[in-house]
Scaffold this motif. Structure first.
Motif, PDB file in Angstrom:
ATOM      1  N   TYR A  96      69.121  87.575  58.389  1.00 49.96           N
ATOM      2  CA  TYR A  96      68.177  87.419  60.371  1.00 49.96           C
ATOM      3  C   TYR A  96      68.091  89.262  60.027  1.00 49.96           C
ATOM      4  CZ  TYR A  96      72.126  84.900  62.632  1.00 49.96           C
ATOM      5  OH  TYR A  96      72.639  83.746  63.091  1.00 49.96           O
ATOM      6  N   ASN A  97      66.644  89.136  60.224  1.00 50.25           N
ATOM      7  CA  ASN A  97      65.355  89.957  60.216  1.00 50.25           C
ATOM      8  C   ASN A  97      65.636  90.562  58.834  1.00 50.25           C
ATOM      9  OD1 ASN A  97      64.965  89.757  63.460  1.00 50.25           O
ATOM     10  ND2 ASN A  97      66.737  90.564  63.863  1.00 50.25           N
ATOM     11  N   PHE A  98      66.104  89.988  57.960  1.00 51.39           N
ATOM     12  CA  PHE A  98      65.585  90.098  56.351  1.00 51.39           C
ATOM     13  C   PHE A  98      66.981  90.741  55.795  1.00 51.39           C
ATOM     14  CE2 PHE A  98      61.015  91.027  58.334  1.00 51.39           C
ATOM     15  CZ  PHE A  98      60.288  90.013  57.864  1.00 51.39           C
ATOM     16  N   SER A  99      68.064  90.016  56.489  1.00 52.91           N
ATOM     17  CA  SER A  99      69.440  91.242  56.428  1.00 52.91           C
ATOM     18  C   SER A  99      70.336  90.366  56.727  1.00 52.91           C
ATOM     19  CB  SER A  99      70.064  93.253  56.753  1.00 52.91           C
ATOM     20  OG  SER A  99      70.860  93.114  56.522  1.00 52.91           O
ATOM     21  N   THR A 102      75.106  91.175  62.342  1.00 57.35           N
ATOM     22  CA  THR A 102      75.560  92.629  62.820  1.00 57.35           C
ATOM     23  C   THR A 102      77.011  92.463  62.226  1.00 57.35           C
ATOM     24  OG1 THR A 102      75.621  92.543  64.332  1.00 57.35           O
ATOM     25  CG2 THR A 102      74.156  93.793  63.656  1.00 57.35           C
ATOM     26  N   ARG A 140      68.152  80.511  55.673  1.00 57.30           N
ATOM     27  CA  ARG A 140      67.146  81.664  55.888  1.00 57.30           C
ATOM     28  C   ARG A 140      65.934  80.413  56.297  1.00 57.30           C
ATOM     29  NH1 ARG A 140      65.773  83.386  49.891  1.00 57.30           N
ATOM     30  NH2 ARG A 140      67.671  85.141  49.908  1.00 57.30           N
ATOM     31  N   GLU A 154      63.972  90.482  51.248  1.00 59.27           N
ATOM     32  CA  GLU A 154      65.489  89.881  51.429  1.00 59.27           C
ATOM     33  C   GLU A 154      66.155  90.575  50.957  1.00 59.27           C
ATOM     34  OE1 GLU A 154      68.924  89.325  49.673  1.00 59.27           O
ATOM     35  OE2 GLU A 154      67.711  88.910  47.979  1.00 59.27           O
ATOM     36  N   GLN A 156      69.659  90.101  52.282  1.00 58.15           N
ATOM     37  CA  GLN A 156      70.433  89.580  52.375  1.00 58.15           C
ATOM     38  C   GLN A 156      71.458  88.991  51.677  1.00 58.15           C
ATOM     39  OE1 GLN A 156      69.441  86.119  52.346  1.00 58.15           O
ATOM     40  NE2 GLN A 156      70.843  84.139  53.806  1.00 58.15           N
TER      41      GLN A 156
END
Length: 216
Positions: A96-99, A102, A140, A154, A156
């Motif tokens: 999500y959004n490069f990570s 939450t 991804r 990336e 993640q």
């Protein structure tokens, strides 16, 4: 053998990472009969984001702490005990959004406890949670693994490899499906490739687990 199955995707039945974790757990149990599975869905049972209340208490201490601090410490204690008790941890980690989601980051923040999952020594930090296998289902929408520019974006898989390594886990395996938002053909190709990775990840017995059993 205890297996902890964790999902963090917010997309429910449409989630690729949830499909992959289910397949991984099913394949692991088939290859390792008698495995006991415990599940944790972080979209349903997510700890609150890390705060000073969550950081303040230490295990076994209660005097002088507020009700909020004790409540948050109880959450952290439950999660770290669950993690440490597992021989195998299967984690669904979409990009999500490069990570990472939450919810997954909040869970990791609760695990990062000095004296429980790591400690500092004269020679630097030492992980305390070794001897387990972690299998990460990485999904991804785009393709990040085939170019230097993609790998630079990336945060993640690279983050998860680093943090679990910091905890002392040396056996971290990835099952990756990327490009799943680039059309039906690309998604099917990614899922087909993941089938092979799942077989490899679940049939390869970790050397550190075998050593742990010999010691026990």
């Amino acid at each position: 053998m205890q297996l902890l199955h964790i999902d963090s995707s917010i997309t429910g039945g449409q989630s690729v990472s949830r499909q992959l974790t289910a397949d991984i757990v099913r394949a692991w149990v088939h290859s390792h009969p008698g495995t006991q599975v415990e599940t944790l869905d972080l979209t349903v049972d997510a700890p609150a984001h890390f705060t000073m209340d969550a950081m303040a208490p230490r295990t076994g201490q209660s005097e002088g702490f507020s009700a909020a601090q004790l409540r948050e410490n109880a959450v952290s204690e439950r999660l770290v005990r669950q993690f440490l008790a597992a021989d195998v941890v299967v984690i669904g980690a979409p990009l999500y959004n490069f990570s990472i989601p939450t919810q997954l980051k909040a869970w990791i923040d609760r695990l990062a406890q000095p004296g429980r999952t790591f400690r500092y020594t004269a020679d630097g930090p030492q992980g305390l949670a070794g001897g387990k296998t972690i299998i990460i289902a990485s999904s991804r929408g785009g393709v990040y693994s085939t170019s230097e520019a993609g790998r630079a974006l990336e945060h993640q898989e690279s983050y998860l490899q680093t943090i679990f390594g910091f905890f002392g886990v040396t056996d971290v395996r990835f099952v990756r499906a990327e490009g799943v938002a680039m059309g039906d053909a690309a998604k099917q190709a990614a899922l087909t490739a993941a089938v092979t990775e799942i077989a490899q990840a679940t049939q390869r017995q970790a050397a550190n687990q075998a050593s742990a059993r010999q010691v026990a």
